[in-house]
Design an enzyme around this catalytic site. Structure first.
Site, PDB file in Angstrom:
ATOM      1  N   LYS B  82       0.846  -1.201   0.000  1.00  0.00           N
ATOM      2  CA  LYS B  82       0.000   0.000   0.000  1.00  0.00           C
ATOM      3  C   LYS B  82       0.878   1.246   0.000  1.00  0.00           C
ATOM      4  O   LYS B  82       1.896   1.291   0.694  1.00  0.00           O
ATOM      5  CB  LYS B  82      -0.910  -0.033   1.235  1.00  0.00           C
ATOM      6  CG  LYS B  82      -2.007   1.039   1.257  1.00  0.00           C
ATOM      7  CD  LYS B  82      -2.889   0.862   2.496  1.00  0.00           C
ATOM      8  CE  LYS B  82      -3.995   1.905   2.582  1.00  0.00           C
ATOM      9  NZ  LYS B  82      -4.815   1.734   3.807  1.00  0.00           N
ATOM     10  N   SER B 157      -9.791   2.153   3.062  1.00  0.00           N
ATOM     11  CA  SER B 157      -8.941   2.854   2.127  1.00  0.00           C
ATOM     12  C   SER B 157      -8.056   1.936   1.281  1.00  0.00           C
ATOM     13  O   SER B 157      -7.593   2.320   0.220  1.00  0.00           O
ATOM     14  CB  SER B 157      -8.036   3.821   2.894  1.00  0.00           C
ATOM     15  OG  SER B 157      -7.161   3.099   3.753  1.00  0.00           O
ATOM     16  N   SER B 181      -9.708  -0.450   7.103  1.00  0.00           N
ATOM     17  CA  SER B 181      -9.161  -0.304   5.747  1.00  0.00           C
ATOM     18  C   SER B 181      -8.482  -1.540   5.182  1.00  0.00           C
ATOM     19  O   SER B 181      -8.150  -1.571   4.001  1.00  0.00           O
ATOM     20  CB  SER B 181      -8.178   0.873   5.711  1.00  0.00           C
ATOM     21  OG  SER B 181      -8.876   2.078   5.814  1.00  0.00           O
TER      22      SER B 181
END
Lengths: 514, 516
Positions: B82, B157, B181
């Site tokens: 990420k 997210s 997330s």
């Protein structure tokens, strides 16, 4: 909004008038840089004077993702400072974030302590001239708190005439200083100092400096910024019980300036209040050169730093046993130590006070340890070298270090005198040579040919010559007017080019004429 | 073995193939890079692909293996990370314009551990800007699409990591979870995601959203892979003061044993029923039945304060975020915007102009909320009260764990929603994290495991397991037991039922980036 003319030409009231009508209230905030090897929250070195931005890492640069880790040595120093200031030590406390934007603050928040300081509720006794005007007395300054925080980077504003941000074309930031461990020591409001307020402020900062030096936690070099003082000051009419509005004078960076800044602000406040005006709560800048303060930004209680507990750090919870163990490492309190040394050295109160004020205690102590008599140590360190250091604006230890003059030099000089090789006036000349970098006392006296004449034949010849040349004076002495001997001694010394022991000359003359 | 076979294997299988010498890391890495080339135009899981770096790392592993070096078990299996974790020499944007072009000079601890484990890093995955969102629609670089339906959100997210794994563009990936997330994207993409115990995985190098809530963790297709990755990245880190010194619980062993016999599983009354989509609830109930069948005992627990979890979260998170994001000021790195018509702009004016241009609306919204909540005069009412409720929530968790070994709920209240559905209604968007947020507030570990497809829309649903702090192993025991039962029922992994991304029509140009 104050105008620029008001900024530069503040009216001041005569000091005597101020203290006749008002009581000053002071609050002193002292920031001390700890001399730990590494920074407060990362492993970067802390050496002073390194090339800009060479002692930095992701943590102290506040790069995205970086996290702080508390320096255990800094916590230890903070606890020792707290203990030495007779504070309570928190059994559990946290860091907090103080949020505000400024380019020299990498994260745009300062990791500090807010409502949970590591140390609180202490005091420091300082010596000030007694109210009676004779001798000294102890004044107790109450300590509100001592807390840990990190220093900011250092901004340099380039291109302007004053080095201030106004008028500068650009600014440079050195982050070497960012993250240096700081301890902020805050007093409670100092009341009751009256006309001695400037001296109390100075004595407090000096006392704190000595204490921190004895603790060996900081370089406490005000001229290098490793110890910085902010002076909060307000006046209230005599007999009032509500504090007046305060001003906060930032970065007052010498003992003398602390005293002067307090005095100046008292006079400035006095003039405003006397004229029926009111004090603006604001930050003020101290100008060492002109001895005045000027308005900085207005500051009010509305300043909102949005403090909240630092979520990236775990609480600091020093175990009691550790705190008690640290208590045993505390040095003798400087005031007590001074009393002991004064007694050991046999100095009068006045002598000791001068020695303390001149910052000579350590140097004399080292010199005595190295083998000199206390009297000689005091004599040589507070004489010519002190005069020169003062002219250079330096303290004696710093100046001596610059010159390369050491306690061993004093020991050697004294032994040259006691062994009879030098008289006092010759010793002074030798000392001048040492200060001029001509070498050790022995080397200087060799090079300059300074040595008492040990040859009694030569001395006797000189005495005989002078007696023969001054029959009138010789007669007076023979008649019992011994005080006339001085005139002859002077002539003998002149003949001997000063290289004779005056007391030996005296004895010789008297022996010949009586 | 063809490259399309390779990319569908689990990370554990790939590790075995590598160890057996049946495949090289280079082949594996190339296969995934090819897949990225083939499908990411449609998915947009990656913000940055590092083919060169990944292939170099793969070649290094292959060389060391050929030289007979003893390598970590998963060495050579590539991974995606990420874009909120710093990677030395690789862009790290956090999905924000304000960090466009920033190349970190250091690796996050998680990234360092991946490298030490010999995992080639394929690239950085898309995310909502600074991890603020539940859909990736708040990425400044355009949204990621759900591999099950390109018109739908992949969760957020960490939608990029979940979609990358779900569309076989990476065998596994790293996500971060501040309020769900990792888990919510896993639920809506039919993948597995774990949020470890707070402090179980180092946060050093994780660009902070909310320091007291953030935690990095694995995004995978199987429970065992999640445990393997958890073990690689977890454990104490002296660079993170909030990192736990105790050894990691035996997560891999728990995943392999998949044993729930005698385990008490607690259904949290406040996290089921009303507000949950019918098909989500149905698959949850069926999953519970499977666990009972496997020997678990079901109890019902109530945690009344969870009702306030969302409100609490949206005070604490913005407060911390408003401070954490203050550093993005154009002074040292990232974007710098000169205010228009101000050639002699002050530093403060440049900061303001940059932050105005560099942050998206959701980020600004939360900075403003947090600044307000921390303001003097409001602090006690907002931040202070939130901290008290946070404590209550932790206490209720503790009480519930005296009655149950793990707690369970659906991971998200709905399946993946359509782009734009909740963009104009922040509260509706926030409600997506209703079931995941309590664990972050209490610092507890949680996992989301696929529980099937909702009958009404044919989209994946997630099953959440929560455990006490440092009992992460229980997540894997329950997750693996459920996974095994469901796999037996379905006869094939859930993702085998997902559409072939390459056959789907290119979605209409509706990304934020295109819209600009």
């Amino acid at each position: 909004m104050s105008t620029s003319t008001q900024r530069t030409t503040d009216a001041v009231l005569d000091y005597d008038d101020v203290v006749a009508a008002y009581d000053p209230v002071m609050g002193l905030e002292v920031h001390v840089e700890l001399h730990t090897n590494t920074k407060m929250f990362c492993g970067c070195p802390t050496a002073f004077g390194a090339e800009p931005n060479t002692q930095v890492c992701p943590v102290c640069l506040g790069l995205p993702g970086a996290l702080p880790v508390v320096n255990a040595v800094a916590v230890e120093s903070a606890i020792r400072i707290g203990l030495a200031l007779n504070c309570e030590i928190a059994s559990w406390c946290r860091f907090a974030r103080k949020n505000y934007f400024y380019p020299d603050m990498p994260k745009n928040f300062q990791t500090s302590q807010y409502d949970e300081p590591i140390a609180f509720n202490g005091w420091l006794d300082v010596e000030v001239p007694a109210e009676s005007g004779e001798g000294t007395e102890v004044f107790r300054v109450e300590i509100e708190r001592a807390h840990m925080e990190e220093d900011t980077g250092k901004s340099t504003h380039v291109g302007g005439a004053t080095g201030r941000i106004h008028g500068a074309t650009h600014s440079l930031v050195d982050y070497n200083r960012a993250g240096i461990p700081l301890i902020e020591i805050v007093t409670k409001p100092i009341l009751g100092a009256g006309e001695r307020a400037p001296e109390v402020a100075r004595a407090y900062v000096a006392g704190l400096r000595d204490l921190l030096k004895a603790l060996d936690v900081s370089d406490v070099r005000m001229e290098q910024g490793s110890m910085r003082c902010d002076v909060n000051l307000s006046l209230m009419p005599k007999g009032a019980d509500r504090f007046g509005t305060r001003s906060e004078t930032k970065n007052v960076n010498s003992l003398r300036s602390v005293e002067r800044a307090v005095r100046y602000e008292m006079c400035r406040h006095g003039a405003v209040l006397q004229g029926g005006g009111s004090i603006v709560q604001e930050t003020r800048h101290w100008h060492e050169d002109t001895g005045v303060t000027t308005s900085g930004r207005e500051k009010s209680d509305a300043d909102d730093y949005r403090y909240f507990p630092e979520p990236d750090l775990v609480p600091v919870a020093p175990p009691r046993e550790w705190v008690e163990q640290l208590r045993t490492t505390l040095p003798e309190p400087p005031a007590e130590r001074r009393k002991r040394l004064q007694s050991d050295w046999g100095f009068s109160d006045l002598e000791m006070r001068d020695v303390v004020n001149a910052g000579l205690v350590e140097l004399i102590q080292e010199t005595v340890v190295a083998g000199a008599s206390p009297a000689a140590a005091r004599k040589w360190w507070s004489g010519e070298i002190a005069r020169r250091a003062n002219a250079e604006g330096q303290d004696v230890p710093t100046y001596a270090a610059v010159l390369g003059v050491t306690p061993r030099h004093v020991v050697e000089l004294e032994s040259l005198v006691t062994s009879g090789r030098l008289n006092d006036s010759m010793a002074r000349q030798v000392w001048e040579g040492v200060l001029a970098g001509e070498g050790t006392p022995t080397e200087v006296s060799d090079a300059r040919g300074l040595e008492l004449v040990q040859d009694s034949g030569a001395l006797e010849a000189a005495v005989d010559e002078v007696i023969a040349a001054n029959p009138d004076i010789a007669d007076k002495i023979r008649d019992g007017k011994v005080q006339a001997v001085g005139a002859l001694i002077g002539q003998v010394m002149k003949t001997m080019k000063g290289q004779a022991d005056a007391s030996a000359v005296r004895e010789l003359i008297i022996a010949k004429l009586t | 073995m063809t490259s399309s076979d390779l990319i569908r294997r689990t990370a554990a299988e790939l590790a075995d193939l590598l160890t057996a010498g049946e495949v090289s890391s280079r082949e594996l890495t190339e296969a995934h890079l090819e897949r990225v080339s083939a499908v990411d135009e449609r998915i947009h899981a990656y913000l940055h692909v590092d083919a060169e770096g990944a292939l170099a790392a793969a070649a290094d592993v292959d060389r060391r293996r050929a030289a007979g070096e003893s390598l970590p078990a998963a060495a050579g299996v590539p991974i995606a990370v990420k874009d909120v974790l710093t990677t030395k020499g690789l862009p790290t944007t956090c999905g924000s314009r304000i960090l466009e072009g920033w190349i970190p000079p250091y690796d996050a601890t998680v990234v360092r551990r991946l490298k030490e484990a010999g995992l080639p890093i394929l690239g950085k995955t898309n995310m909502d800007e600074f991890a603020m969102g539940s859909s990736t629609e708040h990425s400044a670089y355009g949204p990621t699409r759900n591999p099950w339906d390109l018109e739908r959100i992949p969760g957020g997210s960490g939608g990029g990591s979940a979609a990358a794994v779900g569309s076989f563009q990476a065998p596994w990936a790293i996500g971060t979870d501040t309020g769900g997330s990792i888990r919510q994207p896993a639920a809506v993409t039919g993948t597995v995601g774990t949020k470890p115990t707070y402090g179980g995985v180092s946060r050093y190098g994780l660009v902070a959203l909310a320091s007291s809530l953030d935690q990095a963790g694995p995004c995978t297709r199987t429970v065992l892979d999640a445990a393997l990755l958890h073990e690689i990245i977890g454990g104490h880190d002296p660079m993170d003061s909030t990192s736990i010194a105790d050894p990691l619980p035996p997560v891999v062993e728990a995943a392999r044993r998949a044993d729930v016999s005698g385990m008490r599983i607690g259904i949290v009354r406040e996290l089921t029923g009303e507000g949950f989509q019918a098909g989500v609830q149905q698959r949850f109930d069926e999953a519970v039945a499977h666990l009972v069948d496997a020997g678990a005992e079901v109890v019902e627990v109530s945690c009344p304060s969870f009702t306030y979890a969302l409100a609490t979260y949206y005070l604490i998170l913005p407060s911390e975020a408003s401070s954490n994001l203050a550093k993005f000021d154009a002074m040292r790195y990232g974007m710098r915007v000169w205010p228009e018509g101000a050639p002699d702009a002050s530093a403060e004016q440049v900061m303001a102009a940059t932050r105005d241009a560099g942050f998206g609306d959701e980020v600004k919204r939360r900075i403003i909320l947090g600044t307000y909540a921390l303001s003097s005069g409001y602090y006690d009412a907002y931040y202070g009260s939130a901290q008290k409720v946070r404590r209550l929530i932790a206490n209720e968790f503790a009480a519930a764990f005296t009655r149950a070994d793990v707690l369970i709920s659906p991971t998200a209240p709905t399946t993946a929603f359509r782009f734009g559905d909740k963009l104009d209604d922040p509260m509706a968007m926030y409600l997506n994290d209703i079931a995941t947020i309590p664990a972050n507030l209490a610092g507890l570990p949680g996992i989301s495991v696929p529980s099937g497809l909702a009958p009404e829309d044919g989209l994946p649903t997630g099953f959440q397991v929560l455990a006490p702090a440092m009992a992460d192993d229980r997540l894997y025991a329950v997750g693996a037991a459920l996974e095994a039962r469901l796999l037996a029922e379905w006869a094939a992994p859930l993702l085998d039922g997902a559409p072939d991304v390459t056959s789907l029509p290119m979605p209409a140009a509706a990304t934020k980036e295109d819209a600009r």
